[in-house]
Write an enzyme that holds these catalytic residues in place. Structure first.
Site, PDB file in Angstrom:
ATOM      1  N   CYS A   2       0.671  -1.102   0.003  1.00  0.00           N
ATOM      2  CA  CYS A   2       0.217  -0.119  -0.020  1.00  0.00           C
ATOM      3  C   CYS A   2       0.988   1.261   0.128  1.00  0.00           C
ATOM      4  CB  CYS A   2      -1.233   0.148   1.054  1.00  0.00           C
ATOM      5  SG  CYS A   2      -1.833  -1.305   1.667  1.00  0.00           S
ATOM      6  N   ARG A  27       4.637   0.229  -6.270  1.00  0.00           N
ATOM      7  CA  ARG A  27       5.119  -1.040  -5.435  1.00  0.00           C
ATOM      8  C   ARG A  27       3.839  -1.985  -5.034  1.00  0.00           C
ATOM      9  NH1 ARG A  27       7.378   2.498  -0.994  1.00  0.00           N
ATOM     10  NH2 ARG A  27       6.251   1.211   0.016  1.00  0.00           N
ATOM     11  N   TRP A  74      -2.888  -2.652  -1.422  1.00  0.00           N
ATOM     12  CA  TRP A  74      -2.613  -3.826  -2.047  1.00  0.00           C
ATOM     13  C   TRP A  74      -3.560  -5.060  -0.689  1.00  0.00           C
ATOM     14  CZ3 TRP A  74       0.044  -8.274   0.851  1.00  0.00           C
ATOM     15  CH2 TRP A  74       0.256  -9.622  -0.159  1.00  0.00           C
ATOM     16  N   ASN A 100      -2.103   2.299   6.227  1.00  0.00           N
ATOM     17  CA  ASN A 100      -1.206   1.182   5.213  1.00  0.00           C
ATOM     18  C   ASN A 100      -0.891   0.486   6.833  1.00  0.00           C
ATOM     19  OD1 ASN A 100      -0.456   2.015   2.880  1.00  0.00           O
ATOM     20  ND2 ASN A 100       1.324   3.140   3.047  1.00  0.00           N
ATOM     21  N   GLY A 101      -0.594  -1.240   6.773  1.00  0.00           N
ATOM     22  CA  GLY A 101      -0.669  -1.804   7.632  1.00  0.00           C
ATOM     23  C   GLY A 101      -1.206  -2.971   7.647  1.00  0.00           C
ATOM     24  N   GLU A 481      17.360 -18.167  -7.930  1.00  0.00           N
ATOM     25  CA  GLU A 481      16.815 -16.492  -7.905  1.00  0.00           C
ATOM     26  C   GLU A 481      16.504 -16.960  -9.308  1.00  0.00           C
ATOM     27  OE1 GLU A 481      16.062 -14.880  -6.476  1.00  0.00           O
ATOM     28  OE2 GLU A 481      16.744 -12.514  -8.771  1.00  0.00           O
ATOM     29  N   LYS A 485      12.782 -15.515 -10.309  1.00  0.00           N
ATOM     30  CA  LYS A 485      12.645 -14.717 -11.324  1.00  0.00           C
ATOM     31  C   LYS A 485      11.901 -15.304 -12.541  1.00  0.00           C
ATOM     32  CE  LYS A 485      13.756 -11.626 -10.034  1.00  0.00           C
ATOM     33  NZ  LYS A 485      14.420 -11.796  -8.665  1.00  0.00           N
ATOM     34  N   GLU A 488       7.661 -15.952 -11.230  1.00  0.00           N
ATOM     35  CA  GLU A 488       6.975 -14.086 -10.363  1.00  0.00           C
ATOM     36  C   GLU A 488       6.562 -13.286 -11.043  1.00  0.00           C
ATOM     37  OE1 GLU A 488       9.216 -10.875  -8.205  1.00  0.00           O
ATOM     38  OE2 GLU A 488      11.122 -11.549  -8.414  1.00  0.00           O
ATOM     39  N   HIS A 504      16.843 -37.408  -6.361  1.00  0.00           N
ATOM     40  CA  HIS A 504      15.991 -38.015  -4.916  1.00  0.00           C
ATOM     41  C   HIS A 504      14.355 -37.659  -5.099  1.00  0.00           C
ATOM     42  CE1 HIS A 504      19.869 -39.567  -3.552  1.00  0.00           C
ATOM     43  NE2 HIS A 504      20.428 -37.933  -3.991  1.00  0.00           N
ATOM     44  N   LYS A 599       6.196  -4.453  -4.551  1.00  0.00           N
ATOM     45  CA  LYS A 599       7.664  -3.961  -4.143  1.00  0.00           C
ATOM     46  C   LYS A 599       8.403  -4.241  -2.850  1.00  0.00           C
ATOM     47  CE  LYS A 599      11.472  -3.059  -6.017  1.00  0.00           C
ATOM     48  NZ  LYS A 599      12.328  -4.381  -6.762  1.00  0.00           N
TER      49      LYS A 599
END
Ligand code: F6R
Length: 604
Positions: A2, A27, A74, A100-101, A481, A485, A488, A504, A599
């Site tokens: 947010c 974000r 968000w 926010n939060g 990584e 990428k 996402e 395995h 973000k």
């Protein structure tokens, strides 16, 4: 996550709010809204689901004012609907609030204080603004008293900006754990959750500390501590350049940021080199690492992967054992710690709530904390004993690229200086400046061959639903990584695997045509990984080999220049970033704004 903006005393509040919200789009959010008013009480509350452009479509030319608040949401409590979008209003509609939060005790507050109140949505925020409204309209408090009392009762993380419609010249502001700043204008003032939102208007900002309550007017800012005493604070100048946060001629921020990596490597090298050409780090930081008997790297997502990519060279150069932990796991299951631990928090944003909760806990235990971040003045930086900056420039694309490589390079700077301090021969012989220069060249060579990677991606990943990256050692770390990428942004289900581990269990997933991307840059294990490539090939996999010059064989799909074995992740990750980028573009998706992601992840 947010975003918050607010302005008071401006002739065109709507413009400032919308431009601010646009700067926070990166974000991640799923709905947005603004409230504007003026001295004549011309009030407008407008919300929209989806992009800011949807909100703009709803804003007529009459929607203007001198004071306003805006928000990108968000979703946490309740779906992304207009009713759940901020700003939220109190029962009578007099108080308007953005937040926010996460309010942890919102259900308790609802039950204890707000019987009979009607809520339009499911958010925790609506409860907060109803509570303030109740204190004023049912209990006879002043707005300031009610705001402060509500902040005393609310448990959790929050950044609040509130307008009382009866005082359209005032913003009521408060925070705990969530970031919020006052931006100082000439004849008007603003509030924002990220300096980027208001950098077009001013470079002068005032920090707000947890627990403080701030009354912002056009020409004054009054900061009160929890006890209600006045606090005086000097502004700081945010060193952000508008051009740093533009896309330039690039179609997407992610490509700009991938391309910037060679320059970032050179910048890190020069920022941490003194006039005699020695790699240097603040002596207190070197001492703190030297004094520790174990380094604990704590981070999330890509930053966690950067921790793994740094472990091997850090141990070799410093001879201090390194553990790498996921912040969201570590904080609630703290393992047996060594006698003199040193904690390193790797965080691009410096705001990640999962990392912060660990930082708070280990600091309380009396342990030393170093934050390595891209954002000076961020929460994790302020709350740590020491900070090292990444000097990567703002990273806007949700998928982290240059921050990952900058974190590894900065960890190499730290390992080198601590190692030299401890007279470790490996560290003394490791010419970091030269090696980062070679990394920069290798990265440039990869980005110069974008078209080749675009073609490899189109040929192998266009329609697949899943894929694997495999590698050993550093190539395993970079595989983790690379897979993150890919998933996402392209939504291809992708796993990064230790090449030897596939057989395995996971090899059962290999079918005709499953793409398996093998990373091979370490001589000692190259033959083993090639063996694993043969194993999946004979089970129908579609294999793509990315190797370094010294490990390359005829038929490999992409070869990178050889770099120092400590730093192979820095070069090997670049083709993987580009593969994720092109796989996303080729699927017609928005590279910079993947679904469901934010973000800066400011909730646990
Ligand atoms: C992925 C990505 C995230 C972040 C993670 C931690 O591309 O960017 O996985 O790495 O959310 O964020 P920071 O580094 O800001 O703590």
């Amino acid at each position: 996550m947010c975003g918050i903006v607010g302005v008071v005393g401006s002739r065109n509040a709507t413009d400032i709010l919308i431009q601010g919200l646009q700067k926070l789009e990166y974000r991640g959010y799923d709905s947005s809204g603004i409230f504007v008013t003026d001295e004549e009480h011309n009030e407008h509350l407008i919300k929209a689901v989806g992009r800011i452009s949807e909100l703009q479509r709803k804003i007529g030319i009459d929607v203007n004012g001198t004071t306003g608040i805006g928000h990108t949401r968000w979703a946490t409590h309740g779906k992304p609907t207009e009713n759940n979008a901020h700003p939220h209003v109190s029962e009578s509609g007099r108080f308007v609030l953005v937040h926010n939060g996460v309010i942890e005790n919102f259900l308790e507050i609802k039950n204890e204080y707000l019987e009979g109140h009607h809520f339009l949505g499911q958010t925790d925020t609506e409860v907060a603004v109803h509570l303030i409204g109740k204190f004023v309209e049912e209990d006879g408090m002043t707005t300031k008293e009610a705001f402060c009392k509500a902040l005393d009762i609310i448990v959790g993380s929050f950044a609040f900006v509130m307008i009382d419609k009866e005082e359209p010249d005032t913003l009521y502001v408060g925070k705990n754990k969530s970031p919020l700043l006052v931006a100082l204008g000439n004849g008007y003032n603003m509030v924002c959750s990220d300096a980027m939102a208001m950098i077009r208007e001013t470079h002068d900002f005032l920090e707000i500390h947890d627990g403080e309550r701030v009354i912002v007017k056009a020409d004054s800012v009054e900061i009160l501590n929890e006890a209600g005493e006045l606090v005086s604070r000097e502004p700081f100048v945010a060193e952000l350049d508008l051009s740093d946060i533009g896309k330039g001629t690039y179609p997407y921020y992610m490509m700009k940021e991938i391309d910037e990596q060679p320059a970032v490597m050179r910048r890190i090298s020069s920022k941490y080199t003194d006039e005699n050409g020695n790699v240097v780090v603040d002596s207190e930081i070197v001492q703190a690492v030297n004094d520790s008997d174990r380094v604990y790297i704590v981070a999330c997502g890509t930053s966690y992967h950067a921790g793994w990519a740094s472990k091997m060279f850090f141990e070799k150069m410093t001879e201090i054992p390194v553990e790498v932990h996921l912040a969201s796991e570590f904080g609630y299951n703290i393992p047996l710690l060594s006698k003199k631990p040193l904690f390193i928090f790797l965080s691009q944003s410096g705001e990640t709530a999962d990392s912060r909760q660990v930082l708070v806990k280990v600091s309380k235990l009396g342990h030393k904390v170093l934050t390595i971040t891209n954002v000076a003045g961020s929460t994790l930086s302020r709350e740590a004993d020491y900070t090292m900056l990444l000097h990567a420039g703002p990273e806007i694309a949700v998928a982290s690229t240059k921050a990952y490589t900058a974190q590894i390079a900065t960890m190499a700077v730290l390992a080198k200086t601590v190692g030299v301090f401890r007279k470790n021969t490996i560290a003394e012989e490791f010419d970091l400046t030269k090696e980062l220069g070679l990394v920069a060249n290798a990265m440039s060579a990869v980005v110069a061959e974008k078209e080749v990677i675009e073609a490899i991606t189109a040929e192998n990943l266009l329609t697949t639903r899943n894929a694997f990256y495999i590698g050993r050692g550093n190539d395993y770390y970079v595989s983790m990584e690379a897979a993150l990428k890919m998933k996402e942004i392209s939504y291809i289900q992708c796993e990064g695997f230790a090449a030897g581990e596939l057989k395995h269990g996971t090899i059962a997933l290999i079918e005709d045509g499953t793409p398996v991307l093998a990373m091979i840059s370490q001589k000692e294990v190259a033959a083993h990984t090639r063996g694993n490539v043969m194993e999946v090939l004979s089970r129908g996999a579609n294999t793509i080999v990315i190797s370094s010059e010294e490990c390359a064989e005829v038929g490999d799909d992409f070869v990178i220049n050889t770099v120092h074995p400590f730093l192979t992740t820095l070069a090997m990750v670049v083709p993987a970033q580009l593969i994720a980028y092109y796989a996303t573009l080729q699927r017609g998706l928005d590279v910079d704004k993947p679904r469901n992601l934010a973000k800066s992840v400011t909730v646990e």
